[in-house]
Enzyme design. Structure first.
Site, PDB file in Angstrom:
ATOM      1  N   HIS A   1      60.788 -20.581  64.864  1.00 53.13           N
ATOM      2  CA  HIS A   1      61.628 -19.609  64.154  1.00 53.13           C
ATOM      3  C   HIS A   1      62.898 -19.230  64.906  1.00 53.13           C
ATOM      4  CE1 HIS A   1      58.730 -19.178  60.928  1.00 53.13           C
ATOM      5  NE2 HIS A   1      57.778 -19.106  61.833  1.00 53.13           N
TER       6      HIS A   1
ATOM      7  N   CYS B   1      51.411  16.790  49.163  1.00 57.86           N
ATOM      8  CA  CYS B   1      52.173  17.170  50.364  1.00 57.86           C
ATOM      9  C   CYS B   1      53.592  16.602  50.358  1.00 57.86           C
ATOM     10  CB  CYS B   1      51.450  16.683  51.619  1.00 57.86           C
ATOM     11  SG  CYS B   1      49.818  17.414  51.855  1.00 57.86           S
TER      12      CYS B   1
ATOM     13  N   CYS C   1      48.837  12.057  47.566  1.00 57.99           N
ATOM     14  CA  CYS C   1      49.992  11.915  48.470  1.00 57.99           C
ATOM     15  C   CYS C   1      51.073  12.904  48.045  1.00 57.99           C
ATOM     16  CB  CYS C   1      50.561  10.497  48.407  1.00 57.99           C
ATOM     17  SG  CYS C   1      49.386   9.173  48.704  1.00 57.99           S
TER      18      CYS C   1
ATOM     19  N   CYS D   1      50.251 -18.129  60.062  1.00 52.59           N
ATOM     20  CA  CYS D   1      50.926 -18.992  61.030  1.00 52.59           C
ATOM     21  C   CYS D   1      49.988 -19.332  62.188  1.00 52.59           C
ATOM     22  CB  CYS D   1      52.197 -18.325  61.561  1.00 52.59           C
ATOM     23  SG  CYS D   1      53.722 -18.996  60.854  1.00 52.59           S
TER      24      CYS D   1
END
Lengths: 252, 148
Positions: free
Chosen positions: A172, A70, A67, A213
């Site tokens: 929620h 670059c 990673c 959930c």
């Protein structure tokens, strides 16, 4: 402690919280869990961040690129990036979340096989990248190409599903601050992902939490990486726009 | 949907849906109550209490509090069950457990004895009600005893 108690008692419980009333899930936690998140030496998710840092510098794939080859120094190049995800990916013509972007990058630029969903490697690298934005406000992209996907995420958030016939919004938005079994229902602002959940004994993604959930309401969960889950992530990050990113979080 | 003949009652305002499936017991809604037991016989309050305490099976205490063990792990999303036997008749309790959405379409209480109108139900639960007729009668038998 008194402050936390006062906060909990003061929570209004009807309708989606206005911008000023938005609360991170960490505001609903026991003081010891908050302390665990706040102290990097006791926050277990920091082990994943450390793994991710090593991974950032490790050359991989046919081109032998890391990673860092670059992107250089992540503390500079990745600062603020996680706060803008999910973002529109030209390659797929749809939104991609941060883990999805990392895998796209692996496939196209290293090139290396993508990490498996929810693998330690992918969570570690995602946590390391997101950690570079800790404390920054969530800044959803204003890209109009994202609008239909964000709207779909909002529709999924409102949709009743499963044998228990419940939507995300039913708990929620309308009932946050109240207790489901022994647990306080938070406002579902994904401010700290990937995060260490004591219940999981591990770091996990927002998609894992969304699937939990769905299983809870006895619905068929969408598969990891499914467009529906990314759309939900996009909607939720938009809803949390302006809130501070806490990655890597700790939750009960 | 196949319809089963019911004894005609002048006060019938609704009937159990989807009786074509053996997972569901037929029932008659009269006003805001189901007067007759789904199983044709009274349930067992002791079994009802064990079921209430088993939160993975009955789910009741995720939202309701009740005069039973572990008060800290009980929900605050719905009215407490203490005194429900004084507030509601047996038949009213039965309808609320079977299908609260008939009384309040916006309720978050699951329709515990209904299998239609649901989306994305997970495979193990598909075609199955949350509670069987027998389980509902056991819980009804318990709740009518909660007088205060």
């Amino acid at each position: 402690m008194a402050f936390v108690l006062a906060l909990v008692l003061a929570l209004p419980c009807a309708g989606e919280a206005a911008a000023a009333d938005r609360r991170s899930g960490s505001d609903f936690m026991a003081p010891e869990t908050r302390a665990m998140q706040a102290d990097d030496m006791s926050n277990p998710a920091m082990l994943w961040v450390a793994d991710g840092e090593q991974s950032w510098h490790r050359p991989e794939g046919a081109a032998g690129r890391a990673c860092a080859t670059c992107h250089g120094d992540a503390t500079r190049s990745m600062r603020g990036v996680a706060a803008r995800y999910p973002a529109f990916a030209e390659a797929t013509g749809r939104p991609v979340d941060l883990s999805g972007r990392i895998n796209l990058c692996r496939r196209t630029h290293q090139p290396a096989p993508p990490f498996a969903s929810e693998s330690r490697e992918l969570l570690a690298l995602t946590a390391y990248v997101a950690y570079q934005s800790r404390g920054m406000p969530i800044a959803p992209p204003q890209d109009p190409r994202l609008d239909p996907f964000r709207a779909n995420g909002g529709a999924l958030y409102e949709r009743r599903i499963g044998q228990l016939d419940l939507s995300c919004a039913a708990c929620h938005d309308a009932r946050w601050g109240q207790q489901l079994g022994g647990s306080v229902i938070p406002q579902a602002h994904p401010t700290a992902y990937p995060l260490y959940r004591l219940e999981w004994q591990s770091v996990g993604s927002l998609q894992r939490r969304l699937r939990n959930c769905m299983v809870g309401v006895r619905a068929e969960p969408y598969a990891f990486g499914a467009p529906e889950l990314v759309d939900l992530e996009l909607f939720l990050m938009g809803r949390a726009g302006g809130m501070a990113l806490e990655t890597p979080g700790v939750r009960p | 949907m196949r319809k089963r003949p019911f004894a005609t009652l002048a006060l019938i305002v609704g009937m159990g849906q989807a009786q074509a499936d053996d997972a569901l017991a037929p029932f008659e809604v009269v006003g805001d109550a189901i007067a007759r037991p789904l199983t044709g016989a009274a349930g067992d309050a002791g079994r009802g209490e064990r079921l209430l305490l088993d939160r993975r099976r009955s789910l009741c205490l995720l939202c309701h509090s009740g005069p039973v063990a572990e008060p800290h792990a009980q929900g605050t999303l719905a009215p407490g069950l203490g005194g429900v036997g004084s507030r509601l008749s047996q038949g009213q309790i039965r309808l609320r457990i079977v299908d609260m959405k008939r009384l309040d379409p916006a309720t978050i209480m699951p329709s515990n004895h209904r299998i239609d109108g649901l989306e994305r139900v997970a495979a193990p639960y598909r075609g199955q009600p949350v509670l069987t007729a027998g389980e509902i009668e056991d819980i009804v038998a318990l709740l009518v005893t909660l007088k205060e």
